[in-house]
Enzyme design. Structure first.
Site, PDB file in Angstrom:
ATOM      1  N   HIS A  78      31.460  36.696  35.834  1.00 20.20           N
ATOM      2  CA  HIS A  78      31.028  36.788  34.436  1.00 20.20           C
ATOM      3  C   HIS A  78      32.065  37.459  33.545  1.00 20.20           C
ATOM      4  CE1 HIS A  78      29.747  40.490  36.389  1.00 20.20           C
ATOM      5  NE2 HIS A  78      29.889  41.076  35.204  1.00 20.20           N
ATOM      6  N   GLY A 107      36.758  41.630  35.972  1.00 19.94           N
ATOM      7  CA  GLY A 107      36.889  42.724  35.022  1.00 19.94           C
ATOM      8  C   GLY A 107      38.214  43.449  35.133  1.00 19.94           C
ATOM      9  N   GLY A 134      40.418  42.832  38.051  1.00 14.44           N
ATOM     10  CA  GLY A 134      41.327  42.079  38.910  1.00 14.44           C
ATOM     11  C   GLY A 134      41.522  42.726  40.264  1.00 14.44           C
ATOM     12  N   GLY A 174      39.165  44.124  42.596  1.00 13.53           N
ATOM     13  CA  GLY A 174      38.269  43.623  43.636  1.00 13.53           C
ATOM     14  C   GLY A 174      38.587  42.182  43.989  1.00 13.53           C
ATOM     15  N   GLU A 175      38.958  41.412  42.985  1.00  9.18           N
ATOM     16  CA  GLU A 175      39.292  40.009  43.201  1.00  9.18           C
ATOM     17  C   GLU A 175      40.498  39.884  44.130  1.00  9.18           C
ATOM     18  OE1 GLU A 175      36.710  40.555  39.855  1.00  9.18           O
ATOM     19  OE2 GLU A 175      38.641  41.483  40.248  1.00  9.18           O
ATOM     20  N   HIS A 193      59.861  38.447  44.288  1.00  9.68           N
ATOM     21  CA  HIS A 193      60.002  39.301  45.464  1.00  9.68           C
ATOM     22  C   HIS A 193      58.906  39.097  46.502  1.00  9.68           C
ATOM     23  CE1 HIS A 193      62.699  42.562  43.417  1.00  9.68           C
ATOM     24  NE2 HIS A 193      63.084  41.328  43.150  1.00  9.68           N
ATOM     25  N   ARG A 226      66.016  39.455  52.344  1.00  8.60           N
ATOM     26  CA  ARG A 226      65.213  40.677  52.478  1.00  8.60           C
ATOM     27  C   ARG A 226      63.760  40.438  52.090  1.00  8.60           C
ATOM     28  NH1 ARG A 226      66.021  44.289  47.196  1.00  8.60           N
ATOM     29  NH2 ARG A 226      66.505  42.600  45.770  1.00  8.60           N
ATOM     30  N   ARG A 229      60.470  40.522  54.658  1.00  7.29           N
ATOM     31  CA  ARG A 229      59.290  41.351  54.362  1.00  7.29           C
ATOM     32  C   ARG A 229      57.998  40.524  54.364  1.00  7.29           C
ATOM     33  NH1 ARG A 229      62.735  44.368  49.679  1.00  7.29           N
ATOM     34  NH2 ARG A 229      63.996  45.626  51.109  1.00  7.29           N
TER      35      ARG A 229
END
Length: 157
Positions: A13, A73, A75, A77-78, A112, A147, A151
C-alpha cells in the site's frame, strides 16, 4: 551490457501509487513489465506478499535478462525479503540523504554489486526522483571488475 528485457515489480500500500507510475514509465521505455501487485490500494496489505514473487521471478531467471523493483514505505523490509532468495542482490534507495548524492548509491549498487533488485522507500522520495533513479539504475552496467566479481561470487557461495 546485458539487454534487460523484463522488469518484475511489486509494492504494498505504501508504494502502490509509485508502482503505478513506474509501470507506465517502464512500459513507455519499452520494457516488458510483470506486475506482481498490489493491484489496488489496501491499507492493511503485507509487503512480503508482493515482494517475494518479484524476487522469486528474478532469482529463477537463468539468463539474467530481468530485474526487479520492489516498493514499500522504507524499502528496508522489502530488501530483506528479496535478499532471502538465491542470486538476489537487492539494494535499498530512499532518496538523497542530506549532504549526500543518492545517484551515487544508485550507480554503485549496479557497478559494484550488480544489484538485480531495486528497493525503493516510497515515503522518502517524490515520484519524479524515483523515476530518475529507476532509469539511472536500469542504464547503469555492472563494472565486471575482477574484485567485484570475486566479492559477488563469495556472496552467492
Amino acid at each position: 551490457m546485458q539487454d534487460i528485457r523484463t522488469i518484475h515489480i511489486g509494492a504494498d500500500h505504501a508504494g502502490f501509487e509509485l508502482k503505478e507510475e513506474l509501470v507506465a514509465l517502464l512500459q513507455s521505455n519499452g520494457y516488458e513489465v510483470v506486475d506482481h501487485g498490489a493491484y489496488e490500494y489496501e491499507e492493511d496489505d503485507d509487503y512480503p506478499d508482493f515482494v517475494a514473487p518479484v524476487a522469486q521471478a528474478v532469482s529463477a531467471d537463468m539468463d539474467r535478462l530481468s530485474r526487479g523493483i520492489v516498493i514499500g514505505g522504507s524499502g528496508q523490509g522489502e530488501a530483506i525479503v528479496a535478499n532471502k532468495f538465491p542470486n538476489i542482490r537487492a539494494a535499498v534507495w530512499y532518496g538523497n540523504p542530506e549532504g549526500g548524492d543518492g545517484a551515487d548509491i544508485v550507480t554503485l549498487s549496479r557497478e559494484h554489486n550488480d544489484a538485480n533488485v531495486f528497493s525503493i522507500g516510497a515515503r522518502f522520495v517524490s515520484i519524479g526522483e524515483a523515476k530518475e533513479a529507476v532509469e539511472l539504475w536500469l542504464e547503469t552496467a555492472f563494472s565486471g571488475d575482477e574484485r567485484h566479481v570475486r566479492r559477488i561470487n563469495k556472496i552467492e557461495g
